[in-house]
Design a protein around this motif. Structure first.
Motif, PDB file in Angstrom:
ATOM      1  N   ILE A 279       0.824  -1.216   0.000  1.00 18.81           N
ATOM      2  CA  ILE A 279       0.000   0.000   0.000  1.00 18.81           C
ATOM      3  C   ILE A 279       0.856   1.262   0.000  1.00 18.81           C
ATOM      4  O   ILE A 279       0.597   2.215  -0.725  1.00 18.81           O
ATOM      5  N   ASN A 280       1.891   1.282   0.832  1.00 21.27           N
ATOM      6  CA  ASN A 280       2.749   2.468   0.973  1.00 21.27           C
ATOM      7  C   ASN A 280       4.076   2.291   0.244  1.00 21.27           C
ATOM      8  O   ASN A 280       5.128   2.745   0.696  1.00 21.27           O
ATOM      9  N   PHE A 281       4.036   1.624  -0.920  1.00 18.45           N
ATOM     10  CA  PHE A 281       5.259   1.339  -1.667  1.00 18.45           C
ATOM     11  C   PHE A 281       6.029   2.609  -2.026  1.00 18.45           C
ATOM     12  O   PHE A 281       7.254   2.659  -1.887  1.00 18.45           O
ATOM     13  N   SER A 282       5.341   3.619  -2.486  1.00 15.69           N
ATOM     14  CA  SER A 282       6.007   4.866  -2.906  1.00 15.69           C
ATOM     15  C   SER A 282       6.769   5.504  -1.755  1.00 15.69           C
ATOM     16  O   SER A 282       7.882   6.012  -1.937  1.00 15.69           O
ATOM     17  N   GLU A 283       6.180   5.475  -0.579  1.00 21.80           N
ATOM     18  CA  GLU A 283       6.840   6.029   0.606  1.00 21.80           C
ATOM     19  C   GLU A 283       8.139   5.283   0.900  1.00 21.80           C
ATOM     20  O   GLU A 283       9.187   5.901   1.163  1.00 21.80           O
TER      21      GLU A 283
ATOM     22  N   PHE B 139      14.190   4.806   0.745  1.00 19.25           N
ATOM     23  CA  PHE B 139      15.384   3.981   0.538  1.00 19.25           C
ATOM     24  C   PHE B 139      16.141   4.310  -0.751  1.00 19.25           C
ATOM     25  O   PHE B 139      17.146   3.667  -1.051  1.00 19.25           O
ATOM     26  N   LYS B 140      15.703   5.338  -1.493  1.00 25.81           N
ATOM     27  CA  LYS B 140      16.276   5.588  -2.816  1.00 25.81           C
ATOM     28  C   LYS B 140      17.763   5.925  -2.801  1.00 25.81           C
ATOM     29  O   LYS B 140      18.476   5.663  -3.775  1.00 25.81           O
ATOM     30  N   ASP B 141      18.250   6.518  -1.710  1.00 23.02           N
ATOM     31  CA  ASP B 141      19.669   6.874  -1.637  1.00 23.02           C
ATOM     32  C   ASP B 141      20.437   5.984  -0.662  1.00 23.02           C
ATOM     33  O   ASP B 141      21.488   6.363  -0.139  1.00 23.02           O
ATOM     34  N   THR B 142      19.917   4.781  -0.420  1.00 26.04           N
ATOM     35  CA  THR B 142      20.568   3.842   0.489  1.00 26.04           C
ATOM     36  C   THR B 142      21.037   2.618  -0.289  1.00 26.04           C
ATOM     37  O   THR B 142      20.733   2.445  -1.470  1.00 26.04           O
ATOM     38  N   LYS B 143      21.758   1.746   0.400  1.00 27.85           N
ATOM     39  CA  LYS B 143      22.245   0.513  -0.241  1.00 27.85           C
ATOM     40  C   LYS B 143      21.115  -0.468  -0.528  1.00 27.85           C
ATOM     41  O   LYS B 143      21.312  -1.477  -1.211  1.00 27.85           O
TER      42      LYS B 143
ATOM     43  N   TYR C 279      18.051  -0.917  -4.540  1.00 31.21           N
ATOM     44  CA  TYR C 279      17.826  -1.892  -5.611  1.00 31.21           C
ATOM     45  C   TYR C 279      16.654  -2.838  -5.312  1.00 31.21           C
ATOM     46  O   TYR C 279      16.063  -3.414  -6.238  1.00 31.21           O
ATOM     47  N   LEU C 280      16.299  -2.981  -4.043  1.00 34.37           N
ATOM     48  CA  LEU C 280      15.219  -3.887  -3.660  1.00 34.37           C
ATOM     49  C   LEU C 280      13.846  -3.360  -4.086  1.00 34.37           C
ATOM     50  O   LEU C 280      12.859  -4.100  -4.080  1.00 34.37           O
ATOM     51  N   PHE C 281      13.782  -2.096  -4.466  1.00 31.80           N
ATOM     52  CA  PHE C 281      12.514  -1.473  -4.840  1.00 31.80           C
ATOM     53  C   PHE C 281      12.428  -1.173  -6.335  1.00 31.80           C
ATOM     54  O   PHE C 281      11.499  -0.506  -6.780  1.00 31.80           O
ATOM     55  N   SER C 282      13.394  -1.665  -7.103  1.00 36.85           N
ATOM     56  CA  SER C 282      13.410  -1.400  -8.543  1.00 36.85           C
ATOM     57  C   SER C 282      13.478  -2.730  -9.292  1.00 36.85           C
ATOM     58  O   SER C 282      14.559  -3.182  -9.700  1.00 36.85           O
TER      59      SER C 282
END
Length: 256
Positions: A234-238, A243-247, A250-253
């Motif tokens: 539900i809150n995937f975008s959040e 996590f976009k600038d963390t190690k 890649y888990l979200f792309s």
């Protein structure tokens, strides 16, 4: 009535096998353990190995001890088997046993002849989502002949940032710990992704390490939760933004 008859039949069949093994079987086999965490394809791998005529692979024997010691379960399981059996093993998750006696880990560590099959899943976010969906729906396995009729709305879950961070840290720690602890054992690491894409190659790799003849095997397990992560969470975008600038970005792309 039918279920009662099935249970009685199953009990009689197991009793017959046990008696036959005690009379005609032996312990002239080697041992292996599948070490993993839940939602990584361990049930599929177990089913595939069980369909090899020279292998016996059981499930989560040490999840709940139910008043037994690890030693009792170990000795009961590694008893006489049919003479054609060359390898006998079971599944063990990182957090098993859930409570009580933990000596099964010592048994494995102290016996360097035991082969370790380390099953990992590259996308830890997928593991976490699958765990959450399973807890919500109470559906943990699926058969190609009896697919579940579960809608995406019934599957949708919300996951906190804290849950994600803790799950990723724990997965990383458990994987590295397993590789280090069993470095002196016969060891093979396989991934959920390869198992899903080309199970035949994975089985070839495993049977080679187990030193048993390769056989083409199949299982009726069906992959669950194939929907994109953004549809399941539900809150995937959040989470993706956090996590976009963390190690862990890649888990979200996922690749399309």
């Amino acid at each position: 009535m039918i279920n009662d008859l099935k249970r009685i039949y199953s009990f009689l069949l197991k009793s017959k096998r046990k008696i036959v093994n005690q009379i005609f079987g032996d312990k002239n086999y080697k041992k292996f353990v599948i070490i993993s965490q839940s939602r990584t394809g361990s049930t599929l791998l177990m089913a595939l190995l069980n369909n090899h005529e020279n292998i016996i692979c059981e499930g989560e024997l040490f999840k709940n001890l139910n008043g037994n010691t690890c030693n009792q379960i170990w000795n009961r399981f590694f008893s006489k088997k049919p003479k054609k059996i060359e390898q006998v093993g079971f599944k063990l998750f990182y957090n098993h046993p859930l409570k009580g006696d933990q000596s099964v880990w010592d048994f494995i560590k102290n016996d360097k002849s035991i082969t370790i099959i380390h099953l990992v899943r590259k996308n830890w976010m997928r593991v976490l989502v699958s765990q959450k969906v399973g807890l919500k729906t109470k559906l943990w396995t699926e058969n190609i002949h009896k697919p579940h009729q579960v809608s995406i709305e019934e599957k949708k879950v919300e996951i906190s940032i804290y849950e994600c961070e803790e799950a990723f840290k724990k997965a990383s720690l458990n994987e590295e710990k397993t590789r280090g602890q069993f470095a002196s054992h016969p060891f093979v690491e396989v991934t959920y992704e390869d198992l899903s894409k080309d199970s035949d190659s994975v089985i070839r790799k495993i049977t080679n390490v187990l030193n048993v003849n390769y056989q083409k095997v199949k299982a009726n397990n069906k992959k669950q939760n194939t929907e994109p992560l953004e549809e399941l969470v539900i809150n995937f975008s959040e989470l993706q933004d956090y996590f976009k600038d963390t190690k862990w970005a890649y888990l979200f792309s996922e690749q399309k």
